[in-house]
Write an enzyme that holds these catalytic residues in place. Sequence first.
Site, PDB file in Angstrom:
ATOM      1  N   THR A 117      54.773  16.123  15.776  1.00 55.65           N
ATOM      2  CA  THR A 117      54.344  15.729  17.063  1.00 55.65           C
ATOM      3  C   THR A 117      56.359  15.973  17.989  1.00 55.65           C
ATOM      4  OG1 THR A 117      55.627  13.444  16.144  1.00 55.65           O
ATOM      5  CG2 THR A 117      53.356  13.410  16.364  1.00 55.65           C
ATOM      6  N   SER A 173      64.746   9.994  16.357  1.00 57.50           N
ATOM      7  CA  SER A 173      63.744   9.583  17.036  1.00 57.50           C
ATOM      8  C   SER A 173      63.725  11.603  17.422  1.00 57.50           C
ATOM      9  CB  SER A 173      62.993   8.871  17.905  1.00 57.50           C
ATOM     10  OG  SER A 173      63.924   9.301  18.752  1.00 57.50           O
ATOM     11  N   LYS A 174      62.737  11.570  18.222  1.00 60.74           N
ATOM     12  CA  LYS A 174      62.622  13.084  18.018  1.00 60.74           C
ATOM     13  C   LYS A 174      63.239  12.985  19.977  1.00 60.74           C
ATOM     14  CE  LYS A 174      58.925  13.986  15.107  1.00 60.74           C
ATOM     15  NZ  LYS A 174      57.592  14.024  14.054  1.00 60.74           N
ATOM     16  N   ARG A 175      62.913  11.772  20.451  1.00 55.01           N
ATOM     17  CA  ARG A 175      63.969  11.552  21.532  1.00 55.01           C
ATOM     18  C   ARG A 175      65.356  12.141  21.317  1.00 55.01           C
ATOM     19  NH1 ARG A 175      61.053   6.989  21.693  1.00 55.01           N
ATOM     20  NH2 ARG A 175      62.387   6.074  20.854  1.00 55.01           N
TER      21      ARG A 175
END
Length: 313
Positions: A13, A248-250
């Site tokens: 994701t 996180s991917k952020r």
Amino acid sequence: MQIMRGRFAPSPTGEIHLGNAWTALLSWLQVRSAGGTMVLRIEDLDPDRSRPAYIAGLMSDMKWLGLDWDEGPDVGGRYAPYTQGQRRELYQAALDRLAAAGLVYPCYCTRAELAASAPHAGDNERIYPGTCRQRQGDAARKAARQPALRLAVPPGEIAFTDLHYGPVVQDVSREVGDFIVRRSDGVHAYQLAVVVDDAAMGITHVLRGQDLLSSTPRQLLLYRLLQMNAPAFTHVPLLIDAAGNRLSKRQQGLALAALRAKGVRPEAIIGYLAFKAGLIDVCQPVKAVELISCFDAAKLPQDNVIVDSRLPM
Ligand code: GLU
């Protein structure tokens, strides 16, 4: 003696970041130090969030880090396919078995109803009060929308010993409630898919982030109801930022792709992670393969691990 089978099961994701590399490294070391078989499984169940490009990216990042696998979507193996999107029939078959045993019921609750009725059970999760378990015959509700499917959780405690955090006991019926096994859009829930896959792939050891520790009793319940063998579980601390949030991917600066682009070497990343894991005494570059002989999960900290915004690389 049974050969250890472990897995790394990322969701494609986003670009993988240091936190994913940490879990991948530790599960790889657990398997490699035991002479076991490493499986890479892609958990792309959620069609809204998964992207094929991220699958290629994460495989490339893992190889760059020196983490390999014996079975996976690219190399195949006896338990193929290794991509959850291609395994839906298996999840449905398991769901059908639960339904045949009278353990599944449709739930027509809307998000707003859930928010209004249920107390929080933890991160983003709410204890489901069982509204639709009692309200089976309500035609107006049925006409309104496609139902999700929930497991009718039997009362009683689930107990297990995590290989890192020790004994865990949870009464799923009280602390979680009847949880979703298939979403209203037809997507099978992670809790069901992960059990079906780990069992079908003969996984003996699961090592993953401690954010999933509270999911494990739900999964053990499903193993029991489906009469499948459960693996041993080792949950590991999470990498967090200075404010205490999990990476996180952020946080794109900590994406492996970004670190690679900056010229950071894989040995520097592995050395940093190994140091934070207590596997080496000095933070210095090291190859993943050089850590196999010194891996010991007991050296890992219990507390989450803070990653400084300026990495020493
Ligand atoms: N796919 C999950 C994730 O990326 C991991 C599931 C698991 O290890 O059980 O967070």
